[in-house]
Design an enzyme around this catalytic site. Structure first.
Site, short mmCIF file in Angstrom:
data_model
loop_
_atom_site.label_atom_id
_atom_site.label_comp_id
_atom_site.label_asym_id
_atom_site.label_seq_id
_atom_site.Cartn_x
_atom_site.Cartn_y
_atom_site.Cartn_z
N SER A 118 0.81 -1.21 0.00
CA SER A 118 0.00 0.00 0.00
C SER A 118 0.84 1.25 0.00
O SER A 118 0.32 2.35 -0.22
CB SER A 118 -0.85 0.05 1.28
N HIS A 139 -0.91 -2.72 -7.33
CA HIS A 139 -1.63 -2.37 -6.10
C HIS A 139 -3.14 -2.42 -6.32
O HIS A 139 -3.73 -1.51 -6.91
CB HIS A 139 -1.18 -0.96 -5.64
N GLU A 151 -3.47 0.26 -9.18
CA GLU A 151 -2.35 1.20 -9.40
C GLU A 151 -1.12 0.39 -9.82
O GLU A 151 -0.79 -0.60 -9.16
CB GLU A 151 -2.00 1.93 -8.09
N ASN A 189 -3.51 6.08 -1.65
CA ASN A 189 -3.30 6.14 -0.20
C ASN A 189 -2.65 7.45 0.27
O ASN A 189 -2.79 7.83 1.43
CB ASN A 189 -2.49 4.94 0.27
C1 LIG Z 1 -5.43 0.48 1.75
C2 LIG Z 1 -5.07 0.37 0.34
O1 LIG Z 1 -3.90 0.07 0.04
C3 LIG Z 1 -5.96 0.73 -0.78
C4 LIG Z 1 -7.41 0.50 -0.57
O2 LIG Z 1 -7.93 -0.52 -0.92
S1 LIG Z 1 -8.24 1.72 0.18
C5 LIG Z 1 -9.91 1.11 0.27
C6 LIG Z 1 -10.63 1.29 -1.03
N1 LIG Z 1 -11.97 0.79 -0.86
C7 LIG Z 1 -13.01 1.58 -0.55
O3 LIG Z 1 -12.85 2.78 -0.41
C8 LIG Z 1 -14.30 0.87 -0.35
C9 LIG Z 1 -15.40 1.83 0.03
N2 LIG Z 1 -16.65 1.08 0.19
C10 LIG Z 1 -17.39 0.73 -0.87
O4 LIG Z 1 -17.08 1.04 -2.02
C11 LIG Z 1 -18.64 -0.05 -0.58
O5 LIG Z 1 -18.99 0.17 0.75
C12 LIG Z 1 -18.48 -1.59 -0.84
C13 LIG Z 1 -18.28 -1.83 -2.32
C14 LIG Z 1 -17.31 -2.21 -0.06
C15 LIG Z 1 -19.74 -2.30 -0.36
O6 LIG Z 1 -20.82 -1.73 -1.01
P1 LIG Z 1 -22.31 -1.83 -0.43
O7 LIG Z 1 -23.18 -1.32 -1.50
O8 LIG Z 1 -22.37 -1.25 0.91
O9 LIG Z 1 -22.47 -3.32 -0.11
P2 LIG Z 1 -23.16 -4.47 -0.86
O10 LIG Z 1 -24.34 -4.03 -1.67
O11 LIG Z 1 -23.34 -5.47 0.22
O12 LIG Z 1 -22.01 -4.95 -1.83
C16 LIG Z 1 -21.83 -4.51 -3.15
C17 LIG Z 1 -21.05 -5.57 -3.84
O13 LIG Z 1 -19.77 -5.69 -3.23
C18 LIG Z 1 -19.54 -7.04 -2.80
N3 LIG Z 1 -18.75 -7.00 -1.59
C19 LIG Z 1 -19.00 -6.23 -0.51
N4 LIG Z 1 -18.05 -6.44 0.40
C20 LIG Z 1 -17.20 -7.36 -0.12
C21 LIG Z 1 -16.02 -7.96 0.35
N5 LIG Z 1 -15.50 -7.66 1.56
N6 LIG Z 1 -15.39 -8.86 -0.44
C22 LIG Z 1 -15.89 -9.16 -1.65
N7 LIG Z 1 -17.00 -8.61 -2.15
C23 LIG Z 1 -17.64 -7.72 -1.39
C24 LIG Z 1 -20.89 -7.61 -2.57
O14 LIG Z 1 -20.87 -9.02 -2.70
C25 LIG Z 1 -21.69 -6.94 -3.66
O15 LIG Z 1 -21.50 -7.63 -4.87
P3 LIG Z 1 -22.74 -8.43 -5.50
O16 LIG Z 1 -23.63 -7.36 -6.03
O17 LIG Z 1 -22.08 -9.27 -6.57
O18 LIG Z 1 -23.31 -9.23 -4.38
N1 LIG Z 2 -6.35 -4.03 3.52
C1 LIG Z 2 -6.42 -3.24 2.46
O1 LIG Z 2 -7.40 -2.51 2.29
C2 LIG Z 2 -5.32 -3.25 1.45
C3 LIG Z 2 -4.10 -3.81 1.73
N2 LIG Z 2 -3.11 -3.79 0.79
C4 LIG Z 2 -1.81 -4.39 1.07
O2 LIG Z 2 -1.91 -5.79 0.85
C5 LIG Z 2 -1.04 -6.48 1.75
C6 LIG Z 2 -1.86 -7.47 2.57
O3 LIG Z 2 -2.87 -6.75 3.27
P1 LIG Z 2 -4.16 -7.50 3.85
O4 LIG Z 2 -4.53 -8.63 2.98
O5 LIG Z 2 -5.14 -6.46 4.17
O6 LIG Z 2 -3.56 -8.07 5.22
P2 LIG Z 2 -4.09 -9.28 6.09
O7 LIG Z 2 -3.62 -9.02 7.48
O8 LIG Z 2 -5.52 -9.54 5.82
O9 LIG Z 2 -3.29 -10.52 5.47
C7 LIG Z 2 -1.91 -10.63 5.51
C8 LIG Z 2 -1.60 -12.10 5.28
O10 LIG Z 2 -0.19 -12.26 5.19
C9 LIG Z 2 0.12 -13.43 5.93
N3 LIG Z 2 1.52 -13.44 6.29
C10 LIG Z 2 2.17 -12.72 7.22
N4 LIG Z 2 3.47 -13.05 7.21
C11 LIG Z 2 3.63 -13.99 6.26
C12 LIG Z 2 4.71 -14.73 5.78
N5 LIG Z 2 5.95 -14.57 6.30
N6 LIG Z 2 4.51 -15.63 4.81
C13 LIG Z 2 3.29 -15.80 4.28
N7 LIG Z 2 2.22 -15.13 4.68
C14 LIG Z 2 2.39 -14.24 5.67
C15 LIG Z 2 -0.78 -13.35 7.13
O11 LIG Z 2 -0.85 -14.57 7.78
P3 LIG Z 2 -1.19 -14.59 9.39
O12 LIG Z 2 -2.48 -13.92 9.55
O13 LIG Z 2 -1.19 -16.04 9.66
O14 LIG Z 2 -0.07 -13.82 10.01
C16 LIG Z 2 -2.09 -12.98 6.44
O15 LIG Z 2 -2.72 -14.12 5.91
C17 LIG Z 2 -0.34 -5.40 2.58
O16 LIG Z 2 0.88 -5.06 1.97
C18 LIG Z 2 -1.33 -4.24 2.51
O17 LIG Z 2 -0.72 -3.00 2.70
C19 LIG Z 2 -3.30 -3.24 -0.46
C20 LIG Z 2 -4.52 -2.71 -0.79
C21 LIG Z 2 -5.61 -2.63 0.16
#
Ligand SMILES: CC(=O)CC(=O)SCCNC(=O)CCNC(=O)[C@H](O)C(C)(C)COP(=O)(O)OP(=O)(O)OC[C@H]1O[C@@H](n2cnc3c(N)ncnc32)[C@H](O)[C@@H]1OP(=O)(O)O
Ligand SMILES: NC(=O)C1=CN([C@@H]2O[C@H](COP(=O)(O)OP(=O)(O)OC[C@H]3O[C@@H](n4cnc5c(N)ncnc54)[C@H](OP(=O)(O)O)[C@@H]3O)[C@@H](O)[C@H]2O)C=CC1
Length: 290
Positions: A118, A139, A151, A189
């Site tokens: 991320s 990403h 990304e 992010n």
């Molecule tokens: C941290 C990083 O590195 C980068 C990032 O990812 S930052 C995070 C970016 N993501 C966001 O900002 C998400 C913001 N939230 C949303 O867009 C919406 O709340 C959401 C799409 C997650 C859910 O939408 P919603 O309308 O409230 O829920 P809902 O109607 O239940 O779901 C819409 C669809 O998403 C799916 N869905 C919801 N949550 C899900 C999950 N956790 N996993 C898989 N599918 C999911 C549902 O199954 C549904 O699909 P179907 O129509 O095929 O059933």
């Molecule tokens: N969460 C988000 O919204 C997003 C996250 N990311 C990035 O994706 C990556 C994963 O995030 P996310 O899936 O949320 O994290 P989670 O905590 O859900 O999953 C991380 C996974 O990595 C496993 N793990 C840790 N150490 C090891 C290892 N040495 N070998 C193999 N597996 C290992 C963990 O296992 P255990 O639980 O057993 O330790 C767990 O299953 C991160 O780099 C995050 O920044 C990118 C986009 C969005």
């Protein structure tokens, strides 16, 4: 040409990446440390595919085909046939570097390695591999099956062939691509996490409750989730790591992680994945904790 995709880390992102890759016809090896984690991951993927069948996005046959293309494993050697490996382990540079050290000697020399990080420097992570020219950031956004964007981030050494193979792979998943330069936290992010961190400061300073802050941003700014709900969804450990990378990498106090976020992570309150964060998820419906 990419046919076999390896995914390292079967957490929320690894599961999503495995799912969308298999749905696009790639053969997938999904690796995590324990057999238990793999079993849970396969059940999660099955559940998410079933949801897509229920909503008419996938046929029952497509669900079965996708599932049959995913193999779970807790042995890194099983990734040796992969043409592309996507690493999606915890957002911790030392954990990622250690994995690359173990993984690289097992891969085909021509295999590509990508990280779903991320925030971390792609160039620095590449230097921990034996193939910086075949390494880059791919990403995905969470939830992977739903979010349209991926990304793409090149490190200083990433080769043109690697970049174009990644573009081709992502396009086959029917995702849109945006290209970001290798700066801390890239584009999404860099913008999103300071907003989430500010929401946590808003809570910390008592400007509003969890419910007030999330309601304000859902209804006042039309965000699909409130920022605290989204923080819990991403994982508070991941949010904190991203803020630390921004703070260290850009050396600007405006990225200082909120002390309340630090406390929650220290308590093990990591959001949805641990059952408690800004909301408590242990009951029927999430309950705000402040
Ligand atoms: C941290 C990083 O590195 C980068 C990032 O990812 S930052 C995070 C970016 N993501 C966001 O900002 C998400 C913001 N939230 C949303 O867009 C919406 O709340 C959401 C799409 C997650 C859910 O939408 P919603 O309308 O409230 O829920 P809902 O109607 O239940 O779901 C819409 C669809 O998403 C799916 N869905 C919801 N949550 C899900 C999950 N956790 N996993 C898989 N599918 C999911 C549902 O199954 C549904 O699909 P179907 O129509 O095929 O059933
Ligand atoms: N969460 C988000 O919204 C997003 C996250 N990311 C990035 O994706 C990556 C994963 O995030 P996310 O899936 O949320 O994290 P989670 O905590 O859900 O999953 C991380 C996974 O990595 C496993 N793990 C840790 N150490 C090891 C290892 N040495 N070998 C193999 N597996 C290992 C963990 O296992 P255990 O639980 O057993 O330790 C767990 O299953 C991160 O780099 C995050 O920044 C990118 C986009 C969005």
């Amino acid at each position: 040409m990419i046919k076999n995709v390896g995914v390292v880390g079967a957490g929320q992102m690894g599961c999503g990446i495995a799912q969308v890759s298999a749905a696009a016809g790639y053969k997938v090896q999904l690796y995590d440390l324990s057999a238990d984690r793999i079993e849970t991951a396969l059940a999660t993927i099955n559940g998410n595919l079933a949801r897509q069948v229920a909503s008419g996005k996938l046929s029952e046959d497509q669900r079965k085909q996708a599932l049959a293309l995913i193999q779970g494993s807790s042995d890194l050697h099983d990734l040796s046939a992969a043409d592309l490996v996507i690493e999606a382990v915890t957002e911790d540079e030392s954990v990622k570097r250690k994995i690359y050290g173990q993984l690289c000697p097992l891969l085909k020399p021509e295999a590509m390695l990508a990280t779903n990080t991320s925030s971390l420097s792609i160039t620095r992570l590449a230097s921990a591999t034996d193939r910086p020219e075949r390494f880059m950031g791919i990403h995905f956004m969470n939830p992977v099956p739903v979010m349209k964007l991926v990304e793409l981030v090149r490190g200083i050494a990433t080769g043109d062939e690697t970049f174009s193979a990644a573009k081709d792979y992502v396009s086959k998943l029917d995702k849109a691509i945006t290209v970001a330069e290798d700066f801390p936290a890239f584009i999404v992010n860099r913008i999103l996490l300071p907003m989430i961190n500010e929401a946590i400061y808003t809570l910390y300073e008592g400007v509003g409750s969890v419910d007030a802050i999330d309601t304000a941003m859902r209804l006042g700014a039309n965000h699909p989730m409130g920022p605290l709900q989204l923080a819990d969804f991403i994982g508070l450990d991941t949010c904190l790591s991203i803020m630390q990378v921004l703070h260290d990498g850009l050396a600007d106090s405006k990225y200082r992680p909120c002390p309340l976020l630090v406390k929650y992570v220290e308590a093990g309150w990591l959001g949805r994945k641990s059952g408690r964060g800004f909301y408590d998820y242990r009951g029927e419906t999430p309950v705000p904790t402040r």
